[in-house]
Enzyme design. Structure first.
Site, mmCIF file in Angstrom:
data_model
loop_
_atom_site.group_PDB
_atom_site.id
_atom_site.type_symbol
_atom_site.label_atom_id
_atom_site.label_comp_id
_atom_site.label_asym_id
_atom_site.label_seq_id
_atom_site.Cartn_x
_atom_site.Cartn_y
_atom_site.Cartn_z
ATOM 1 N N ARG A 60 -4.982 9.537 4.511
ATOM 2 C CA ARG A 60 -3.997 10.493 5.008
ATOM 3 C C ARG A 60 -2.957 10.823 3.952
ATOM 4 O O ARG A 60 -2.454 11.932 3.891
ATOM 5 C CB ARG A 60 -3.291 9.895 6.227
ATOM 6 C CG ARG A 60 -4.203 9.691 7.403
ATOM 7 C CD ARG A 60 -3.427 9.153 8.579
ATOM 8 N NE ARG A 60 -2.899 7.815 8.328
ATOM 9 C CZ ARG A 60 -1.675 7.421 8.606
ATOM 10 N NH1 ARG A 60 -0.819 8.269 9.098
ATOM 11 N NH2 ARG A 60 -1.286 6.189 8.371
ATOM 12 N N LYS A 65 0.842 -1.207 0.000
ATOM 13 C CA LYS A 65 0.000 0.000 0.000
ATOM 14 C C LYS A 65 0.879 1.259 0.000
ATOM 15 O O LYS A 65 0.646 2.188 -0.782
ATOM 16 C CB LYS A 65 -0.888 0.019 1.250
ATOM 17 C CG LYS A 65 -1.601 1.343 1.474
ATOM 18 C CD LYS A 65 -2.436 1.338 2.730
ATOM 19 C CE LYS A 65 -1.722 1.775 3.971
ATOM 20 N NZ LYS A 65 -1.487 3.220 4.080
ATOM 21 N N ASN A 66 1.885 1.267 0.875
ATOM 22 C CA ASN A 66 2.668 2.494 1.037
ATOM 23 C C ASN A 66 3.563 2.785 -0.153
ATOM 24 O O ASN A 66 4.170 3.844 -0.238
ATOM 25 C CB ASN A 66 3.493 2.426 2.327
ATOM 26 C CG ASN A 66 2.595 2.484 3.557
ATOM 27 O OD1 ASN A 66 1.466 2.972 3.475
ATOM 28 N ND2 ASN A 66 3.079 1.976 4.672
ATOM 29 N N ARG A 92 -8.470 -0.439 4.513
ATOM 30 C CA ARG A 92 -7.556 0.535 3.899
ATOM 31 C C ARG A 92 -6.226 -0.122 3.523
ATOM 32 O O ARG A 92 -5.564 0.346 2.595
ATOM 33 C CB ARG A 92 -7.257 1.675 4.883
ATOM 34 C CG ARG A 92 -8.393 2.658 5.085
ATOM 35 C CD ARG A 92 -7.921 3.836 5.928
ATOM 36 N NE ARG A 92 -6.611 4.260 5.494
ATOM 37 C CZ ARG A 92 -5.604 4.570 6.298
ATOM 38 N NH1 ARG A 92 -5.752 4.529 7.596
ATOM 39 N NH2 ARG A 92 -4.436 4.923 5.802
ATOM 40 N N ASP A 145 4.595 1.190 11.717
ATOM 41 C CA ASP A 145 3.383 0.466 11.315
ATOM 42 C C ASP A 145 3.362 -0.984 11.804
ATOM 43 O O ASP A 145 2.310 -1.614 11.817
ATOM 44 C CB ASP A 145 3.251 0.461 9.783
ATOM 45 C CG ASP A 145 2.776 1.789 9.248
ATOM 46 O OD1 ASP A 145 2.277 2.609 10.042
ATOM 47 O OD2 ASP A 145 2.884 2.014 8.028
ATOM 48 N N CYS A 148 -5.168 13.215 12.235
ATOM 49 C CA CYS A 148 -5.690 11.892 11.898
ATOM 50 C C CYS A 148 -5.732 11.070 13.156
ATOM 51 O O CYS A 148 -5.398 11.541 14.235
ATOM 52 C CB CYS A 148 -4.845 11.226 10.832
ATOM 53 S SG CYS A 148 -3.271 10.660 11.458
ATOM 54 N N ILE A 155 7.561 8.030 16.339
ATOM 55 C CA ILE A 155 7.145 8.705 15.098
ATOM 56 C C ILE A 155 5.816 9.448 15.275
ATOM 57 O O ILE A 155 5.699 10.620 14.922
ATOM 58 C CB ILE A 155 7.006 7.695 13.930
ATOM 59 C CG1 ILE A 155 8.280 6.851 13.785
ATOM 60 C CG2 ILE A 155 6.680 8.433 12.618
ATOM 61 C CD1 ILE A 155 9.520 7.565 13.354
ATOM 62 N N ASP A 183 4.492 20.824 7.246
ATOM 63 C CA ASP A 183 5.412 21.953 7.089
ATOM 64 C C ASP A 183 6.660 21.581 6.286
ATOM 65 O O ASP A 183 7.156 22.382 5.490
ATOM 66 C CB ASP A 183 5.803 22.500 8.475
ATOM 67 C CG ASP A 183 6.333 21.405 9.398
ATOM 68 O OD1 ASP A 183 5.695 20.343 9.501
ATOM 69 O OD2 ASP A 183 7.409 21.601 9.993
ATOM 70 N N LEU A 184 7.161 20.353 6.452
ATOM 71 C CA LEU A 184 8.376 19.950 5.717
ATOM 72 C C LEU A 184 8.092 19.802 4.224
ATOM 73 O O LEU A 184 8.924 20.125 3.382
ATOM 74 C CB LEU A 184 8.935 18.636 6.266
ATOM 75 C CG LEU A 184 9.303 18.623 7.751
ATOM 76 C CD1 LEU A 184 9.820 17.256 8.173
ATOM 77 C CD2 LEU A 184 10.364 19.689 8.017
ATOM 78 N N ARG A 229 -0.854 15.862 12.116
ATOM 79 C CA ARG A 229 -0.193 15.448 10.875
ATOM 80 C C ARG A 229 0.311 16.679 10.129
ATOM 81 O O ARG A 229 -0.265 17.098 9.121
ATOM 82 C CB ARG A 229 -1.209 14.704 10.038
ATOM 83 C CG ARG A 229 -0.553 13.783 9.080
ATOM 84 C CD ARG A 229 -1.503 12.746 8.570
ATOM 85 N NE ARG A 229 -0.828 11.970 7.569
ATOM 86 C CZ ARG A 229 0.046 11.045 7.849
ATOM 87 N NH1 ARG A 229 0.342 10.776 9.101
ATOM 88 N NH2 ARG A 229 0.633 10.372 6.883
HETATM 89 C C1 UD1 Z 1 4.807 7.412 7.985
HETATM 90 C C2 UD1 Z 1 5.987 6.474 8.235
HETATM 91 C C3 UD1 Z 1 6.107 5.569 7.029
HETATM 92 C C4 UD1 Z 1 4.789 4.854 6.799
HETATM 93 C C5 UD1 Z 1 3.645 5.857 6.673
HETATM 94 C C6 UD1 Z 1 2.298 5.187 6.559
HETATM 95 C C7 UD1 Z 1 8.100 6.934 9.324
HETATM 96 C C8 UD1 Z 1 9.294 7.817 9.430
HETATM 97 N N1 UD1 Z 1 7.205 7.264 8.407
HETATM 98 O O1 UD1 Z 1 5.087 8.162 6.829
HETATM 99 O O2 UD1 Z 1 7.145 4.616 7.231
HETATM 100 O O3 UD1 Z 1 4.863 4.083 5.653
HETATM 101 O O4 UD1 Z 1 3.624 6.693 7.830
HETATM 102 O O5 UD1 Z 1 1.840 4.736 7.762
HETATM 103 O O6 UD1 Z 1 7.989 5.970 10.054
HETATM 104 N N2 UD1 Z 1 6.458 15.483 10.250
HETATM 105 C C9 UD1 Z 1 6.533 16.820 10.458
HETATM 106 N N3 UD1 Z 1 6.334 17.666 9.403
HETATM 107 C C10 UD1 Z 1 6.081 17.214 8.141
HETATM 108 C C11 UD1 Z 1 5.999 15.832 7.931
HETATM 109 C C12 UD1 Z 1 6.192 14.982 9.004
HETATM 110 O O7 UD1 Z 1 6.768 17.267 11.581
HETATM 111 O O8 UD1 Z 1 5.921 18.040 7.228
HETATM 112 C C13 UD1 Z 1 6.644 14.550 11.387
HETATM 113 C C14 UD1 Z 1 5.307 14.012 11.919
HETATM 114 O O9 UD1 Z 1 4.768 14.829 12.893
HETATM 115 C C15 UD1 Z 1 5.686 12.664 12.474
HETATM 116 C C16 UD1 Z 1 6.713 12.221 11.486
HETATM 117 O O10 UD1 Z 1 7.309 13.386 10.917
HETATM 118 O O11 UD1 Z 1 6.294 12.769 13.725
HETATM 119 C C17 UD1 Z 1 6.015 11.406 10.417
HETATM 120 O O12 UD1 Z 1 6.907 11.062 9.481
HETATM 121 P P1 UD1 Z 1 6.572 10.974 7.923
HETATM 122 O O13 UD1 Z 1 7.581 10.020 7.418
HETATM 123 O O14 UD1 Z 1 6.449 12.295 7.329
HETATM 124 O O15 UD1 Z 1 5.115 10.342 7.906
HETATM 125 P P2 UD1 Z 1 4.477 9.623 6.696
HETATM 126 O O16 UD1 Z 1 4.966 10.152 5.414
HETATM 127 O O17 UD1 Z 1 3.037 9.560 6.962
#
Ligand code: UD1
Length: 416
Positions: A92, A22-23, A397, A305, A116, A327, A124-125, A121
């Site tokens: 998401r 899925k991812n 999902r 996950d 979520c 995370i 900003d990055l 969520r």
């Molecule tokens: C995350 C998981 C990924 C998984 C996906 C689906 C990690 C690092 N990432 O990816 O392996 O496949 O969920 O479940 O394990 N954050 C910020 N600002 C941003 C983006 C992220 O502060 O703009 C922080 C979030 O608050 C959180 C972390 O980064 O603490 C999440 O990491 P990110 O890898 O961005 O999340 P996903 O892409 O959803």
């Protein structure tokens, strides 16, 4: 309301075919937008999140056909770069369409994915990185308008190796003018899968293994065919199911390296895991030990996950398991449901401590989120008596046909 009914306590034995990830499938579907051409994904899982991605592609003007695991996207004629809130909210990860739309259309209007079930969520990055590539970002009332007359390559260093931000940068930078150097990029295997597809489409992306990715912009991409990688989280879930039931499973079409970060805790608990060609084999002891200390981290650390299904396995057996979730803020909502089944778990903020018990008992429980639902499924397979699992939209999902897969290895499980 659909329900999964499980008569637990049956030892699992046999083979489970692992589906496409899925991812990986979701960013790959977004990537098909980049070329005004036809792309084809095979081994694409049939999941609610994939349907949601296809709905977004169709809304944007793509012609999409889905036949079993094959999805063909013709992105020759896009008629808009706007994704309505109702489609954004369905999953998401819809934010990963942002980089692709901006690269293809020069303008994207999306709504904020918001919070979520796992906690806040932020994006900003994603947005600050797109700004570095020349995108103008305006945000108001949860709506994000991004525009760029042309994208320019840039040097970007992520403060955290965000998977979603890395994907958006890759999608936006492939056809930008000049070279992008992305440092502290995510190293998840799904990023490698996305880069492989983009390169097959004519992109020039190099590196990645050490966290630095170099993207030389090209004027345009063409369509390509790609096989979606195996789902390492689905695999980890079935490894946990084998562990919880004292079972022996072979997971078919599942290369071991992407799944390997979950091996150490399972081995510590007494499981024997071996790669056999492209398959993965697990033999669990009749009584599971504690899984030791788990700390969720970006890849190659233990995946966030996979924590819920492994903690569910840790509930039954002897010994202690400690999990630190680094995370997401709110990942333990399923713990209350496991407690209903007789599990001994204490949660304090980001830390969960599981004391194994000699038996879990079946109960009426509801999925709280996708991986929380998987945890309840694992616990129910091991529990004595009957479990009725509801709120299955969470499970749908991310797991394709779990009932059929588990029936085939001896579980007493039905959905009605
Ligand atoms: C995350 C998981 C990924 C998984 C996906 C689906 C990690 C690092 N990432 O990816 O392996 O496949 O969920 O479940 O394990 N954050 C910020 N600002 C941003 C983006 C992220 O502060 O703009 C922080 C979030 O608050 C959180 C972390 O980064 O603490 C999440 O990491 P990110 O890898 O961005 O999340 P996903 O892409 O959803």
């Amino acid at each position: 309301m659909d329900t999964i009914h499980i008569c637990g306590g049956k030892r699992l034995e046999g083979e489970i075919p692992i589906h496409g990830a899925k991812n990986s499938a979701l960013p790959l579907l977004a990537a098909t937008l980049l070329a005004a051409d036809v792309s084809e994904l095979t081994n694409c899982p049939q999941l609610a999140d994939v349907s949601a991605s296809i709905a977004i592609l169709r809304h944007l003007g793509c012609a999409v056909t889905q036949t079993e695991d094959r999805v063909t996207v013709d992105a020759a004629h896009l008629h808009c770069g706007y994704v309505p809130d109702a489609l954004m909210r369905q999953m998401r990860s819809s934010i990963v369409f942002l980089g692709a739309i901006i690269a293809r259309c020069g303008e994207a209007v999306l709504t904020h994915p918001g919070g979520c079930e796992l906690g806040p969520r932020p994006i900003d990055l994603h947005l600050s990185s797109l700004r570095r590539l020349g995108v103008t970002v305006e945000e108001e009332h949860g709506r994000i308008r991004c525009s760029a007359s042309r994208l320019r390559g840039a040097e970007i260093t992520l403060p955290f190796p965000s998977v979603g931000a890395t994907e958006n940068i890759l999608l936006a930078a492939c056809t930008a003018e000049g070279t992008t150097v992305l440092r502290h990029a995510a190293r998840e295997p799904e990023i490698g899968d996305l880069c492989a597809f983009l390169n097959a489409c004519g992109a020039r992306i190099a590196g990645g293994d050490n966290g630095t990715i170099v993207i030389e912009g090209v004027p345009r991409l063409h369509g390509a065919r790609h096989r979606v990688m195996a789902d390492r989280i689905e695999a980890a879930t079935y490894l946990a199911a084998a562990a919880a039931t004292g079972g022996t499973l072979t997971l078919k079409h599942c290369p071991s390296l992407p799944v390997s970060p979950v091996f150490a805790p399972l081995e510590q608990a007494g499981c024997a895991i071996a790669a056999v060609g492209e398959d993965l084999h697990i033999a669990a002891p009749s009584r599971l030990g504690g899984l030791g200390a788990i700390r969720t981290l970006p890849y190659p650390g233990f995946p966030t996950d996979a924590a819920a299904p492994l903690l569910a396995a840790a509930c039954i057996g002897e010994g202690t398991t400690v999990c630190v979730e680094t995370i997401f803020e709110n990942r333990y909502r399923y713990v209350d449901e496991l407690t209903r089944m007789g599990a001994h778990i204490r949660v304090d903020g980001r830390v969960a401590v599981v004391e194994g018990v000699s038996a879990l008992r079946g109960a009426d429980v509801a999925c709280t989120d996708l991986r929380g639902g998987a945890a309840l499924l694992v616990a129910a397979l091991a529990a004595e008596g009957e479990t009725r699992l509801t709120a299955l939209h969470h499970l749908d999902r991310g797991y394709e046909n779990p009932v059929g897969c588990l029936q085939a290895v001896g579980a007493h499980i039905t959905r009605y």
